[in-house]
Write a protein that holds these residues in place. Sequence first.
Motif, PDB file in Angstrom:
ATOM      1  N   ARG A 169       0.841  -1.208   0.000  1.00 56.61           N
ATOM      2  CA  ARG A 169       0.000   0.000   0.000  1.00 56.61           C
ATOM      3  C   ARG A 169       0.868   1.246   0.000  1.00 56.61           C
ATOM      4  N   LEU A 170       1.918   1.247   0.785  1.00 54.66           N
ATOM      5  CA  LEU A 170       2.825   2.380   0.807  1.00 54.66           C
ATOM      6  C   LEU A 170       3.486   2.571  -0.551  1.00 54.66           C
ATOM      7  N   TYR A 171       3.882   1.455  -1.154  1.00 54.14           N
ATOM      8  CA  TYR A 171       4.565   1.542  -2.436  1.00 54.14           C
ATOM      9  C   TYR A 171       3.635   2.030  -3.540  1.00 54.14           C
ATOM     10  N   TYR A 172       2.418   1.505  -3.581  1.00 55.44           N
ATOM     11  CA  TYR A 172       1.466   1.925  -4.609  1.00 55.44           C
ATOM     12  C   TYR A 172       1.204   3.429  -4.535  1.00 55.44           C
ATOM     13  N   ARG A 215      12.883  -5.516  -5.614  1.00 52.32           N
ATOM     14  CA  ARG A 215      13.676  -4.369  -6.062  1.00 52.32           C
ATOM     15  C   ARG A 215      12.894  -3.065  -5.917  1.00 52.32           C
ATOM     16  N   GLN A 216      11.621  -3.102  -6.296  1.00 54.65           N
ATOM     17  CA  GLN A 216      10.814  -1.886  -6.251  1.00 54.65           C
ATOM     18  C   GLN A 216      10.562  -1.422  -4.823  1.00 54.65           C
ATOM     19  N   ILE A 217      10.310  -2.373  -3.926  1.00 56.90           N
ATOM     20  CA  ILE A 217      10.067  -2.004  -2.533  1.00 56.90           C
ATOM     21  C   ILE A 217      11.359  -1.491  -1.896  1.00 56.90           C
ATOM     22  N   GLN A 218      12.481  -2.112  -2.238  1.00 58.53           N
ATOM     23  CA  GLN A 218      13.759  -1.632  -1.723  1.00 58.53           C
ATOM     24  C   GLN A 218      14.039  -0.209  -2.191  1.00 58.53           C
ATOM     25  N   GLU A 219      13.714   0.080  -3.443  1.00 56.13           N
ATOM     26  CA  GLU A 219      13.907   1.427  -3.970  1.00 56.13           C
ATOM     27  C   GLU A 219      12.994   2.414  -3.258  1.00 56.13           C
ATOM     28  N   TYR A 220      11.783   1.983  -2.983  1.00 51.97           N
ATOM     29  CA  TYR A 220      10.840   2.844  -2.254  1.00 51.97           C
ATOM     30  C   TYR A 220      11.387   3.181  -0.871  1.00 51.97           C
ATOM     31  N   ILE A 221      11.881   2.159  -0.176  1.00 53.54           N
ATOM     32  CA  ILE A 221      12.400   2.364   1.174  1.00 53.54           C
ATOM     33  C   ILE A 221      13.600   3.304   1.146  1.00 53.54           C
ATOM     34  N   ALA A 222      14.500   3.089   0.195  1.00 49.40           N
ATOM     35  CA  ALA A 222      15.684   3.927   0.094  1.00 49.40           C
ATOM     36  C   ALA A 222      15.323   5.373  -0.212  1.00 49.40           C
ATOM     37  N   ARG A 223      14.247   5.559  -0.980  1.00 50.60           N
ATOM     38  CA  ARG A 223      13.844   6.903  -1.408  1.00 50.60           C
ATOM     39  C   ARG A 223      12.983   7.613  -0.378  1.00 50.60           C
ATOM     40  N   ASP A 224      12.125   6.849   0.316  1.00 44.65           N
ATOM     41  CA  ASP A 224      11.099   7.468   1.155  1.00 44.65           C
ATOM     42  C   ASP A 224      11.138   7.028   2.606  1.00 44.65           C
ATOM     43  N   LEU A 225      12.306   6.618   3.077  1.00 43.92           N
ATOM     44  CA  LEU A 225      12.394   6.137   4.449  1.00 43.92           C
ATOM     45  C   LEU A 225      12.096   7.226   5.471  1.00 43.92           C
ATOM     46  N   ASP A 226      12.188   8.504   5.034  1.00 45.14           N
ATOM     47  CA  ASP A 226      11.920   9.588   5.966  1.00 45.14           C
ATOM     48  C   ASP A 226      10.446   9.962   6.018  1.00 45.14           C
TER      49      ASP A 226
END
Length: 234
Positions: A169-172, A215-226
């Motif tokens: 849900r966060l990623y979408y 890969r996509q979720i990892q990219e999301y976390i790296a980009r939006d962890l804040d």
Amino acid sequence: MRNDAENVRVRGSGTQSVYVTLRREILSMALEPGSPLDEVRLSERFRMSRTPIREALLRLAADGLVTTLPNRNTIVATIDFASLPTYFEALTLMYRVTTRGAAQRRNGEIMKTVRRHQKDFAEAVAARDAYAMIEANREFHVAIAELAGNSYYTAFFARLLDEGRRILRLYYSTFDDRLPRQYVDEHEEMIAAIEAGDVERADQLAIAHAAQIVRQIQEYIARDLDRPVAISMS
């Protein structure tokens, strides 16, 4: 007056209603990670005593969806991003095992169910309905697991998919709920491989499908962890 058996039955029904409602709200992120779950307020909301509320919270705790703090307050479980590598490892394994198994055990009737969920998924993607996408995606993969014929795998995979709903849900949301068409196409390719009984092709598609999601979720976390999401790193 109700007898003891009737009271237990009514309480059990209330517990189930609260459990199902809160579980849906937690998995859909309507109740965000870290949100407080106060028994008194929940009792007022659902118009029932605190006993079925408490029992529902115990069931949600067993599912790993709520946490009781040392001060005895209960909150929606935080998303433990530190545990994602082991989660992804298990998820990838289950994608492979269930998709391979389905290709080995082709069944026309169960494939009708798989195709129905795929249709629901495609419609949800077109409608940009994130909650419907996540639900249809879960049912699609669970149906494939059922086709594979191992009930233990099916139960475990269903739980993994449920645990991943909040992350999806966060990623979408980063797509503004405009999920790329490739997700629909990948499902179609998996269906074709299963129907053809092509075990190796099914396995390759499962590996690629899982790798892309990871890969996509990892990219999301790296980009939006804040982002303002409660995160447990313990």
